[in-house]
Design a protein around this motif. Structure first.
Motif, PDB file in Angstrom:
ATOM      1  N   CYS A 120      18.455   3.452  50.009  1.00  0.00           N
ATOM      2  CA  CYS A 120      20.012   3.211  49.834  1.00  0.00           C
ATOM      3  C   CYS A 120      20.436   1.946  50.453  1.00  0.00           C
ATOM      4  N   GLY A 121      21.832   1.303  50.018  1.00  0.00           N
ATOM      5  CA  GLY A 121      22.283   0.374  50.968  1.00  0.00           C
ATOM      6  C   GLY A 121      23.554  -0.123  49.953  1.00  0.00           C
ATOM      7  N   ALA A 122      23.765  -1.070  50.387  1.00  0.00           N
ATOM      8  CA  ALA A 122      25.186  -1.941  49.635  1.00  0.00           C
ATOM      9  C   ALA A 122      25.451  -3.241  50.106  1.00  0.00           C
ATOM     10  N   GLY A 123      26.177  -4.008  49.257  1.00  0.00           N
ATOM     11  CA  GLY A 123      26.217  -5.484  49.596  1.00  0.00           C
ATOM     12  C   GLY A 123      25.006  -6.409  49.055  1.00  0.00           C
ATOM     13  N   GLU A 124      24.893  -7.322  49.537  1.00  0.00           N
ATOM     14  CA  GLU A 124      23.589  -8.211  49.352  1.00  0.00           C
ATOM     15  C   GLU A 124      23.509  -9.494  50.072  1.00  0.00           C
ATOM     16  N   PRO A 125      22.230  -9.772  50.276  1.00  0.00           N
ATOM     17  CA  PRO A 125      22.042 -10.774  51.422  1.00  0.00           C
ATOM     18  C   PRO A 125      22.475 -12.374  50.943  1.00  0.00           C
ATOM     19  N   LYS A 126      22.580 -12.689  49.711  1.00  0.00           N
ATOM     20  CA  LYS A 126      23.296 -14.039  49.402  1.00  0.00           C
ATOM     21  C   LYS A 126      24.548 -14.136  50.042  1.00  0.00           C
ATOM     22  N   SER A 127      25.435 -13.095  50.193  1.00  0.00           N
ATOM     23  CA  SER A 127      26.828 -13.570  50.624  1.00  0.00           C
ATOM     24  C   SER A 127      26.677 -13.117  52.229  1.00  0.00           C
ATOM     25  N   ARG A 128      25.624 -12.676  52.508  1.00  0.00           N
ATOM     26  CA  ARG A 128      25.403 -12.149  53.855  1.00  0.00           C
ATOM     27  C   ARG A 128      26.354 -11.162  54.615  1.00  0.00           C
ATOM     28  N   ASN A 129      26.618 -10.230  53.775  1.00  0.00           N
ATOM     29  CA  ASN A 129      27.104  -8.995  54.117  1.00  0.00           C
ATOM     30  C   ASN A 129      26.803  -7.887  53.298  1.00  0.00           C
ATOM     31  N   GLY A 130      26.102  -6.992  54.178  1.00  0.00           N
ATOM     32  CA  GLY A 130      25.560  -5.591  53.578  1.00  0.00           C
ATOM     33  C   GLY A 130      24.571  -5.050  54.703  1.00  0.00           C
ATOM     34  N   ILE A 131      24.049  -3.918  54.012  1.00  0.00           N
ATOM     35  CA  ILE A 131      22.887  -3.216  54.743  1.00  0.00           C
ATOM     36  C   ILE A 131      22.042  -2.683  53.823  1.00  0.00           C
ATOM     37  N   ALA A 132      20.762  -2.262  54.000  1.00  0.00           N
ATOM     38  CA  ALA A 132      20.060  -1.533  53.469  1.00  0.00           C
ATOM     39  C   ALA A 132      19.230  -0.410  54.397  1.00  0.00           C
ATOM     40  N   VAL A 133      18.729   0.708  53.798  1.00  0.00           N
ATOM     41  CA  VAL A 133      17.980   1.629  54.387  1.00  0.00           C
ATOM     42  C   VAL A 133      16.727   1.719  53.823  1.00  0.00           C
ATOM     43  N   HIS A 134      15.698   1.669  54.585  1.00  0.00           N
ATOM     44  CA  HIS A 134      14.422   1.705  54.008  1.00  0.00           C
ATOM     45  C   HIS A 134      13.664   2.717  54.847  1.00  0.00           C
ATOM     46  N   ILE A 135      12.502   3.248  54.050  1.00  0.00           N
ATOM     47  CA  ILE A 135      11.310   4.183  54.795  1.00  0.00           C
ATOM     48  C   ILE A 135      10.063   3.547  54.793  1.00  0.00           C
ATOM     49  N   TYR A 136       9.329   3.491  55.928  1.00  0.00           N
ATOM     50  CA  TYR A 136       8.173   2.922  55.910  1.00  0.00           C
ATOM     51  C   TYR A 136       7.202   3.854  56.010  1.00  0.00           C
ATOM     52  N   ILE A 137       6.078   3.883  55.136  1.00  0.00           N
ATOM     53  CA  ILE A 137       5.076   4.975  55.400  1.00  0.00           C
ATOM     54  C   ILE A 137       3.725   3.996  55.259  1.00  0.00           C
ATOM     55  N   CYS A 138       2.834   4.058  55.961  1.00  0.00           N
ATOM     56  CA  CYS A 138       1.730   3.313  56.014  1.00  0.00           C
ATOM     57  C   CYS A 138       0.629   3.833  56.871  1.00  0.00           C
TER      58      CYS A 138
END
Length: 443
Positions: A120-138
């Motif tokens: 999940c997440g919101a915003g976007e990196p081009k405008s330098r405002n936002g977040i993202a939540v990631h899961i890592y499985i490795c």
């Protein structure tokens, strides 16, 4: 492997050099005409040059070759890492995921970068405002491969399996119940020791910092001296088959080849570096009279927005502590919030939902989506004898809280096949206790 050593402190200016090359740090200036040992000077800036001194972040790296020494970047396939928040329709319901599946190495080898899945997440990196939540499985270490994030900072929360994170600044061993932050632009590689899983909070446009303490005073919550940063360590290694550098830029992955390791920094100094923190060092502040204190008292790190008191993201934990409040329903209260609340469980049993919310899983309660204890927890807590008790013993849960309204990805809602579609049922047994003829006891 070089011995792991650390220096402590949060947001301080540090100097460090690999003991194999004493005197590698220049004296009196940052960029001498000729650096010691024939090194190159390179500055890594984490803030605008003209930021106030208190928020200005930069470090000088003295390296065998500068990071510009690589072939051109080209796009690479990314399966489940995304910042496309319009893949599926908005989902206002309470969401909960069962523990995310880790593939076996014999079936599919997957390193840290390949194992990043955006939930999940919101915003976007081009405008330098936002977040993202990631899961890592490795299940596989990154071999002759490094990664850096041009878009923002990674706050990494291991849940299963330890990570040996090799960075330009040195090495960090990060285990479950610890966290680390790899700030924007820093090269790193991850070694694992079997099936490994955890959570990542990514923020664009802001760096994590300690929250203001206000009336708490000078001490409490996470103490600056408990944050650890790596000591300089370098490898002077040619890679005949090519070393791959992965860049995350504007939400996309790109790869470039070079003929040597990027972990060639012999010495560095500055206040912009990776760091780690052991959650057991958190000094809990809690209610000792009555009522349930807001979860903001458990904030470890915050990434502030431009609005005072409002965060792009807070990292909050719910550690073991004493519950002593009188005349109080002690579990978390029923709640609707103007913030998004993503929760994960590192270990143990979360007090408000002991069934279904499991280590390695997650939940998301979006802006103004109601949530709270399940029916069983409510009934037990309403009848419990209120005496001092340990809460969350042998448990560590956490929350990524954001003022942004987060969208869930297609992977999170459909592809991962871990969504608990029966989550809503935990509230269905809630009973009506209303009695219009009720009178206070003794009257």
């Amino acid at each position: 492997m070089a011995e792991l050593k650390y220096m402590s402190g949060f947001g301080n200016e540090f100097t460090s050099e690999d003991p194999r090359c004493p005197g590698a740090l220049p004296e009196g200036q940052n960029n001498p005409q000729v650096c010691s040992y024939g090194l190159y000077a390179e500055q890594l800036s984490g803030s605008a040059f003209t930021c106030p001194r208190s928020t200005n972040k930069r470090s000088w790296l003295y390296r065998i070759l500068p990071s510009v020494h690589h072939k051109p970047f080209a796009p690479v396939f990314q399966e489940n890492l995304t910042h496309n928040w319009d893949e599926v329709d908005p989902e206002p319901n309470q969401l909960r995921w069962l523990p995310f599946h880790i593939p076996h190495a014999v079936d599919k080898k997957m390193d840290f970068v390949e194992g990043l899945h955006t939930i999940c997440g919101a915003g976007e990196p081009k405008s330098r405002n936002g977040i993202a939540v990631h899961i890592y499985i490795c299940n596989t270490s990154m071999i002759d491969k490094s990664f850096y994030n041009s878009d923002g900072d990674f706050l990494i929360v291991p849940q299963q399996g330890k990570l040996l994170i090799i960075t330009e600044f040195g090495k960090m061993l990060v285990e479950p119940n610890e966290i680390c932050v790899i700030q924007q632009g820093m090269h790193f590689s991850v070694e694992v020791f079997g099936e490994t899983r955890g959570y990542v909070l990514e923020v664009f446009g802001a760096h994590f910092e300690l929250p203001d303490l206000g009336p708490i005073g000078a001490n409490g919550l996470a103490n600056p001296r408990d944050f650890l940063v790596p000591v300089a360590w370098y490898e002077d290694r040619q890679v005949p088959g090519g070393f791959t550098v992965i860049s995350k830029f504007q939400g996309k992955l790109f790869a470039a080849e070079q003929d040597s390791s990027p972990f060639n920094v012999v010495a560095w100094h500055g206040n912009y570096m990776p760091y780690k923190y052991n959650l057991e060092n958190f000094m809990v502040i809690n209610a000792v009279a009555f009522d349930h204190a807001d979860p903001s008292i458990f904030t470890v790190l915050t990434a502030k927005s431009t609005r005072p008191g409002v965060a792009i993201a807070d990292f909050v934990i719910f550690p073991p502590r004493w519950g002593v409040a009188n005349r109080t329903f002690r579990p978390p209260y029923y709640h609707r919030n103007c913030m998004s609340e993503f929760m994960g469980l590192i270990k143990g049993h979360y007090e408000a939902k002991e069934e279904g919310f499991l280590p390695g899983g997650a939940s998301l309660h979006s802006i103004m989506t109601p949530h709270g204890p399940d029916a069983d927890c409510f009934e037990k807590a309403s009848k419990a004898e209120l005496r001092p008790e340990r809460v969350a013993e042998n448990t560590m849960s956490f929350m990524f809280e954001s003022s942004l309204s987060m969208a869930v990805t297609k992977w999170g809602l459909k592809t991962c096949n871990r969504l608990d579609k029966s989550y809503y049922k935990c509230w269905e047994p809630l009973k009506r206790h209303f009695n219009p003829n009720w009178k206070p006891s003794g009257k």
